[in-house]
Motif scaffolding. Sequence first.
Motif, short mmCIF file in Angstrom:
data_model
loop_
_atom_site.label_atom_id
_atom_site.label_comp_id
_atom_site.label_asym_id
_atom_site.label_seq_id
_atom_site.Cartn_x
_atom_site.Cartn_y
_atom_site.Cartn_z
N THR A 128 -1.66 -0.24 -17.50
CA THR A 128 -2.37 -1.39 -16.93
C THR A 128 -1.49 -2.07 -15.89
OG1 THR A 128 -1.53 -2.89 -18.63
CG2 THR A 128 -3.62 -1.77 -19.08
N GLY A 129 -2.12 -2.88 -15.04
CA GLY A 129 -1.33 -3.63 -14.07
C GLY A 129 -2.13 -4.10 -12.89
N ARG A 130 -1.39 -4.47 -11.87
CA ARG A 130 -1.98 -4.93 -10.61
C ARG A 130 -1.10 -4.46 -9.47
NH1 ARG A 130 1.42 -8.57 -8.79
NH2 ARG A 130 0.17 -9.08 -6.99
N SER A 131 -1.71 -4.26 -8.31
CA SER A 131 -0.95 -3.89 -7.12
C SER A 131 -1.57 -4.58 -5.91
CB SER A 131 -0.93 -2.37 -6.92
OG SER A 131 -2.25 -1.88 -6.74
N VAL A 132 -0.82 -4.63 -4.84
CA VAL A 132 -1.28 -5.32 -3.64
C VAL A 132 -1.19 -4.39 -2.44
CG1 VAL A 132 -0.88 -7.27 -2.07
CG2 VAL A 132 -0.57 -7.56 -4.54
N MET A 133 -2.26 -4.34 -1.66
CA MET A 133 -2.30 -3.59 -0.41
C MET A 133 -2.29 -4.55 0.77
SD MET A 133 -4.97 -0.46 -1.15
CE MET A 133 -6.31 -1.51 -1.68
N ARG A 134 -1.74 -4.06 1.88
CA ARG A 134 -1.69 -4.85 3.12
C ARG A 134 -2.61 -4.19 4.16
NH1 ARG A 134 1.56 -3.91 7.43
NH2 ARG A 134 2.86 -2.50 6.17
N ARG A 135 -3.42 -5.02 4.79
CA ARG A 135 -4.36 -4.48 5.78
C ARG A 135 -3.63 -4.05 7.05
NH1 ARG A 135 -9.76 -4.69 6.50
NH2 ARG A 135 -10.18 -6.40 5.05
N VAL A 136 -3.97 -2.85 7.54
CA VAL A 136 -3.43 -2.38 8.82
C VAL A 136 -4.55 -1.95 9.77
CG1 VAL A 136 -1.19 -1.69 7.89
CG2 VAL A 136 -3.08 -0.05 7.87
N GLY A 137 -5.80 -2.07 9.31
CA GLY A 137 -6.94 -1.74 10.15
C GLY A 137 -8.13 -2.61 9.78
N ALA A 138 -8.80 -3.17 10.77
CA ALA A 138 -9.89 -4.12 10.52
C ALA A 138 -11.12 -3.46 9.93
CB ALA A 138 -10.26 -4.82 11.82
N ALA A 139 -11.91 -4.24 9.22
CA ALA A 139 -13.19 -3.77 8.71
C ALA A 139 -14.20 -3.70 9.85
CB ALA A 139 -13.70 -4.71 7.62
N PRO A 140 -14.98 -2.62 9.94
CA PRO A 140 -16.01 -2.54 10.98
C PRO A 140 -17.05 -3.65 10.81
CG PRO A 140 -15.60 -0.39 10.00
CD PRO A 140 -14.89 -1.40 9.15
N LYS A 141 -17.70 -4.00 11.87
CA LYS A 141 -18.73 -5.04 11.83
C LYS A 141 -19.85 -4.66 10.86
CE LYS A 141 -21.76 -7.78 14.81
NZ LYS A 141 -22.23 -8.00 16.21
N GLY A 142 -20.21 -5.60 9.99
CA GLY A 142 -21.29 -5.38 9.06
C GLY A 142 -20.88 -4.67 7.78
N ALA A 143 -19.60 -4.31 7.66
CA ALA A 143 -19.13 -3.61 6.46
C ALA A 143 -18.59 -4.61 5.44
CB ALA A 143 -18.04 -2.61 6.83
N HIS A 144 -18.47 -4.16 4.20
CA HIS A 144 -17.88 -4.98 3.15
C HIS A 144 -16.43 -5.31 3.52
CE1 HIS A 144 -16.07 -5.89 -0.80
NE2 HIS A 144 -17.29 -6.33 -1.13
N ALA A 145 -15.94 -6.45 3.03
CA ALA A 145 -14.60 -6.93 3.39
C ALA A 145 -13.49 -5.94 3.02
CB ALA A 145 -14.34 -8.28 2.72
N PHE A 146 -13.72 -5.09 2.01
CA PHE A 146 -12.68 -4.14 1.62
C PHE A 146 -12.57 -2.97 2.59
CE2 PHE A 146 -11.10 -0.54 -1.00
CZ PHE A 146 -9.81 -1.03 -1.20
N SER A 147 -13.53 -2.84 3.46
CA SER A 147 -13.49 -1.77 4.44
C SER A 147 -12.30 -1.96 5.38
CB SER A 147 -14.78 -1.73 5.25
OG SER A 147 -15.90 -1.55 4.40
N GLY A 148 -11.84 -0.85 5.97
CA GLY A 148 -10.69 -0.89 6.87
C GLY A 148 -9.58 -0.01 6.36
N ALA A 149 -8.39 -0.15 6.96
CA ALA A 149 -7.24 0.68 6.59
C ALA A 149 -6.20 -0.17 5.88
CB ALA A 149 -6.64 1.32 7.84
N TRP A 150 -5.61 0.41 4.83
CA TRP A 150 -4.67 -0.32 3.99
C TRP A 150 -3.45 0.53 3.66
CZ3 TRP A 150 -6.19 -5.30 2.67
CH2 TRP A 150 -7.55 -5.61 2.82
N VAL A 151 -2.31 -0.14 3.43
CA VAL A 151 -1.12 0.52 2.91
C VAL A 151 -0.68 -0.24 1.65
CG1 VAL A 151 -0.29 1.48 5.09
CG2 VAL A 151 0.42 -0.83 4.41
N GLU A 152 -0.13 0.51 0.69
CA GLU A 152 0.36 -0.10 -0.54
C GLU A 152 1.67 -0.85 -0.28
OE1 GLU A 152 -0.95 -0.30 -3.47
OE2 GLU A 152 -2.60 1.16 -3.39
N THR A 153 1.90 -1.91 -1.04
CA THR A 153 3.18 -2.63 -0.99
C THR A 153 3.83 -2.51 -2.37
OG1 THR A 153 2.42 -4.78 -1.81
CG2 THR A 153 2.05 -4.29 0.54
N ASN A 154 5.11 -2.91 -2.46
CA ASN A 154 5.76 -2.86 -3.77
C ASN A 154 5.61 -4.19 -4.53
OD1 ASN A 154 7.57 -4.45 -2.40
ND2 ASN A 154 9.31 -3.06 -2.61
N ASP A 155 4.64 -4.99 -4.09
CA ASP A 155 4.26 -6.17 -4.85
C ASP A 155 3.30 -5.70 -5.94
OD1 ASP A 155 3.46 -8.57 -5.88
OD2 ASP A 155 2.51 -9.31 -4.05
#
Length: 258
Positions: A128-155
């Motif tokens: 179990t746990g939690r992790s945090v991703m950092r956005r590196v690419g915007a969500a396209p217009k009209g898409a859900h907020a989670f859309s876009g490009a992400w990279v994992e962090t060590n948080d």
Amino acid sequence: MVKSYAIALAFVFASPALAASIDGTWKVDVKSAQLPSKPTSYLVKDGTYHCSCVPPTTIPSDGKFHKLTDRPYYDEMAVTIVDARSLKSVMRKNGKVVSELTRTVSADGKTATTSFVDRTATNGTAVTGRSVMRRVGAAPKGAHAFSGAWVETNDADVSDSGLTVTFGTKGDMVTFKSLQGAAYTAKLNGPQAPVTGDPGWTGVRLKGTPTSFVETDLLGTEVMSVMTLVLAPNGKSLRIKTEDKKRGTTTSYTAYKM
């Protein structure tokens, strides 16, 4: 007398290095991780969920389970849109839920936090746990907020069940076991040995010495990853670099002896 003293002195200074051993239980320090910079892209729009994962995933985001192939840990997945900033993914294998993830995008849209429960271990141990991703690419217009490009962090915070492993050596034989049930006994510079307790990892080859070796992990005949493990001279830390051959990424981190 002088010669005997010199021999004794040499032994005193050499013994700490000689005593250093990979034998024992180790816990990964999540904060030490150097993670891949290669992003993963998601698109949740018009009733469809798509991930550029390996292998890529495209299913309806309707909350229903849909069949997937070529995945050793699960064979069905359901994606539910919880609200404008959150998604929930549930994976099943043979009709049994084995993994649950809830991803929530921050109010400013720059990060996404994943809360997870992973029960894919064959011995039933949950991670179990939690992790945090950092956005590196915007969500396209009209898409859900989670859309876009992400990279994992060590948080991240991960339960001990997902971070703790045990090694043992006897001559040129190495044994390994994780709290999730994966295990092997393999000969250094010897033939491929079987791995038990992990459907995504069935064979291993080791090359090197008991304190510095390269582990090649296989699923059937396919090389999945190559891991380099180097024990610190004091025997208290273990530096590990993992090359994911399927994704073309490299991750490095440190584990400490418990």
